[in-house]
Design a protein around this motif. Structure first.
Motif, PDB file in Angstrom:
ATOM      1  N   ALA A 144       0.835  -1.209   0.000  1.00  0.00           N
ATOM      2  CA  ALA A 144       0.000   0.000   0.000  1.00  0.00           C
ATOM      3  C   ALA A 144       0.867   1.255   0.000  1.00  0.00           C
ATOM      4  O   ALA A 144       0.540   2.257  -0.670  1.00  0.00           O
ATOM      5  CB  ALA A 144      -0.924  -0.006   1.216  1.00  0.00           C
ATOM      6  N   THR A 145       1.985   1.227   0.754  1.00  0.00           N
ATOM      7  CA  THR A 145       2.877   2.394   0.799  1.00  0.00           C
ATOM      8  C   THR A 145       3.514   2.637  -0.562  1.00  0.00           C
ATOM      9  O   THR A 145       3.626   3.790  -1.019  1.00  0.00           O
ATOM     10  CB  THR A 145       3.970   2.176   1.856  1.00  0.00           C
ATOM     11  OG1 THR A 145       3.364   1.901   3.114  1.00  0.00           O
ATOM     12  CG2 THR A 145       4.855   3.396   1.974  1.00  0.00           C
ATOM     13  N   ARG A 146       3.937   1.573  -1.208  1.00  0.00           N
ATOM     14  CA  ARG A 146       4.539   1.697  -2.550  1.00  0.00           C
ATOM     15  C   ARG A 146       3.555   2.345  -3.522  1.00  0.00           C
ATOM     16  O   ARG A 146       3.911   3.257  -4.284  1.00  0.00           O
ATOM     17  CB  ARG A 146       4.958   0.314  -3.032  1.00  0.00           C
ATOM     18  CG  ARG A 146       5.458   0.289  -4.473  1.00  0.00           C
ATOM     19  CD  ARG A 146       5.829  -1.135  -4.869  1.00  0.00           C
ATOM     20  NE  ARG A 146       7.016  -1.571  -4.147  1.00  0.00           N
ATOM     21  CZ  ARG A 146       8.260  -1.331  -4.553  1.00  0.00           C
ATOM     22  NH1 ARG A 146       8.467  -0.667  -5.687  1.00  0.00           N
ATOM     23  NH2 ARG A 146       9.279  -1.758  -3.857  1.00  0.00           N
ATOM     24  N   LYS A 147       2.307   1.887  -3.491  1.00  0.00           N
ATOM     25  CA  LYS A 147       1.308   2.442  -4.404  1.00  0.00           C
ATOM     26  C   LYS A 147       1.087   3.920  -4.141  1.00  0.00           C
ATOM     27  O   LYS A 147       0.981   4.728  -5.087  1.00  0.00           O
ATOM     28  CB  LYS A 147      -0.003   1.665  -4.245  1.00  0.00           C
ATOM     29  CG  LYS A 147      -1.097   2.118  -5.190  1.00  0.00           C
ATOM     30  CD  LYS A 147      -2.345   1.253  -5.028  1.00  0.00           C
ATOM     31  CE  LYS A 147      -3.450   1.704  -5.975  1.00  0.00           C
ATOM     32  NZ  LYS A 147      -4.675   0.881  -5.802  1.00  0.00           N
ATOM     33  N   ARG A 148       1.030   4.322  -2.850  1.00  0.00           N
ATOM     34  CA  ARG A 148       0.803   5.714  -2.529  1.00  0.00           C
ATOM     35  C   ARG A 148       1.991   6.581  -2.965  1.00  0.00           C
ATOM     36  O   ARG A 148       1.820   7.656  -3.551  1.00  0.00           O
ATOM     37  CB  ARG A 148       0.583   5.863  -1.026  1.00  0.00           C
ATOM     38  CG  ARG A 148       0.478   7.306  -0.531  1.00  0.00           C
ATOM     39  CD  ARG A 148      -0.734   8.023  -1.132  1.00  0.00           C
ATOM     40  NE  ARG A 148      -1.952   7.371  -0.775  1.00  0.00           N
ATOM     41  CZ  ARG A 148      -2.619   7.576   0.371  1.00  0.00           C
ATOM     42  NH1 ARG A 148      -2.156   8.447   1.242  1.00  0.00           N
ATOM     43  NH2 ARG A 148      -3.744   6.939   0.606  1.00  0.00           N
ATOM     44  N   LEU A 149       3.207   6.131  -2.706  1.00  0.00           N
ATOM     45  CA  LEU A 149       4.390   6.900  -3.085  1.00  0.00           C
ATOM     46  C   LEU A 149       4.488   7.061  -4.603  1.00  0.00           C
ATOM     47  O   LEU A 149       4.828   8.148  -5.098  1.00  0.00           O
ATOM     48  CB  LEU A 149       5.656   6.216  -2.552  1.00  0.00           C
ATOM     49  CG  LEU A 149       5.874   6.268  -1.033  1.00  0.00           C
ATOM     50  CD1 LEU A 149       7.057   5.390  -0.643  1.00  0.00           C
ATOM     51  CD2 LEU A 149       6.101   7.702  -0.567  1.00  0.00           C
ATOM     52  N   GLU A 150       4.209   5.996  -5.336  1.00  0.00           N
ATOM     53  CA  GLU A 150       4.305   6.074  -6.795  1.00  0.00           C
ATOM     54  C   GLU A 150       3.267   7.027  -7.376  1.00  0.00           C
ATOM     55  O   GLU A 150       3.465   7.591  -8.462  1.00  0.00           O
ATOM     56  CB  GLU A 150       4.149   4.681  -7.404  1.00  0.00           C
ATOM     57  CG  GLU A 150       5.336   3.769  -7.149  1.00  0.00           C
ATOM     58  CD  GLU A 150       5.244   2.451  -7.896  1.00  0.00           C
ATOM     59  OE1 GLU A 150       6.302   1.892  -8.241  1.00  0.00           O
ATOM     60  OE2 GLU A 150       4.112   1.968  -8.123  1.00  0.00           O
TER      61      GLU A 150
END
Length: 420
Positions: free
Chosen positions: A23-29
């Motif tokens: 979820a963090t990866r998706k938000r950062l991207e």
């Protein structure tokens, strides 16, 4: 690339943190790789709550938590990882993608494409033509086909402007073949074939320049090319015919009558059909078949009835001939294969020309199936998706019940008898 100590990597890649990192990866991207904002995760199980509590240094007991990304970033920097949130996820892999930057770059490249098209028009003799602006506006609305790179798009648009200048500009050239024009502009004689993006771009420009609609079939597309003094290939596509006896004293009409007199079949090109005067006696019945073997058998038996063969799915040359015959008052009778593609083709021909079915009803199929079985002919299984026969609601059920495909060769004797 920043690395993580082995023990730290193992600790951060525990199963309990999988959803957090995903979820963090998706938000950062999605936000430009900035460790800002908050992340809400629901449905945490015991393992996930324990791992998350240890990661952030605070106890989580609820199944739903909100994580501030800046706090997570600070926690990682102060931990054994020694890296910020973005660097940590990059080290855990795969590399993060700044999707916002990717979209901005793609948009900038698209704008460069359209700027290049506008520049090509501005420096061409077409800049003063009202239709050229409409052409450009229409291209922007339609957009660039999926999968076409900006470099390919620029080259294709420039080729289109070049061709339209040759065909519609103030110094337009004389009549030329489409293959020759394609080879000159693209290096390939097939560069302007139907279906290519470049051909569609040019056809759109020709239609606008002449105030006509963009064609949706092969015959109208050829007519559109002719408006711009371009002759498409009209000799490679042919239609097989037999027994045509057109009225008229031209050598082409006389040649067809001579061939009919001597029971010889004829292959007519689109070029032939454009110049032939296919006037026949009003009410003449022209039989239509699907398989060339029927024409061969009719010629061998010296049959007298006119016959046109679709040679499978009716191509442009076939429809052009049938259209011309229909315009003179001919009536039609159609026979084809008893299989699902054959029924689909029969539907198209019968609808278009109000043709009567020729030995093509359920009774004909059942009788023929019984005859071939009695003769010990190997049975061809009926395959594919069932097609309803417009002219006989009982045909498709009969074919489904027997499950046998019957091609025209199986009924040659009856067809030849009719043609005699």
């Amino acid at each position: 690339m920043s690395t993580l100590p082995g023990e730290t990597r193992d600790w951060l890649t525990r199963p309990g943190l999988d959803r957090v990192w995903k979820a963090t990866r998706k938000r950062l991207e999605g936000n430009g790789l900035q460790a800002t904002g908050a992340l809400r995760i629901t449905g945490l199980d015991t393992q996930e709550k324990t791992a998350l509590s240890q990661l952030l240094g605070k106890a989580f007991t609820s199944a739903t938590v909100t994580i501030r990304l800046d706090a997570l970033d600070s926690r990682l920097r102060a931990s054994a990882a020694g890296l910020g949130l973005v660097e940590t996820l990059g080290a855990l892999g795969p590399p993060l993608t700044d999707r916002r930057a990717v979209r901005a770059d793609a948009e900038a490249r698209r704008e460069q494409v359209w700027a290049s098209v506008a520049e090509s028009l501005d420096v061409s003799p077409l800049r003063a033509e009202a239709w050229a602006g409409q052409w450009y506006d229409g291209l922007r609305r339609v957009g660039i086909p999926r999968g076409v790179t900006p470099e390919t798009a620029v080259r294709t648009f420039q080729q289109a402007v070049h061709v339209l200048t040759l065909l519609l500009g103030p110094e337009r050239t004389a009549v030329r073949g489409r293959g020759d024009l394609a080879a000159e502009v693209t290096g390939s004689a097939h560069g302007l074939d139907d279906g290519t993006w470049l051909a569609r771009l040019i056809q759109r420009g020709i239609a606008l320049a002449h105030g006509s609609e963009l064609p949706d079939n092969a015959a109208d597309r050829r007519a559109l090319w002719r408006l711009a003094a371009v002759t498409p290939d009209e000799v490679s596509s042919t239609v097989l015919a037999y027994g045509l006896r057109p009225l008229g004293d031209g050598w082409r009409e006389r040649a067809l009558r001579e061939r009919a007199l001597h029971h010889a079949e004829t292959h007519l090109t689109l070029r032939d059909l454009h110049v032939l005067k296919l006037t026949v006696r009003d009410g003449t019945v022209v039989h239509i078949c699907e398989n060339p073997r029927v024409v061969e058998a009719a010629a061998d038996a010296a049959c007298s009835q006119p016959l046109v063969c679709t040679s499978g799915s009716a191509a442009t040359a076939v429809l052009t001939l049938l259209d011309a015959l229909a315009a003179t008052g001919c009536r039609f009778a159609y026979h084809g294969d008893f299989d699902w593609p054959g029924i689909a083709l029969a539907n198209r021909i019968i609808r278009r020309y109000a043709a009567r079915p020729w030995r093509l009803n359920a009774e004909d199929y059942e009788r023929l199936a019984g005859t071939t079985q009695a003769q010990g002919v190997p049975q061809l299984p009926l395959a594919g998706e069932r097609v309803h026969a417009d002219w006989d609601p009982g045909l498709a059920p009969a074919m489904t019940a027997l499950g046998i495909a019957l091609h025209e060769e199986a009924t040659l004797g009856l067809l030849v008898e009719d043609l005699s």
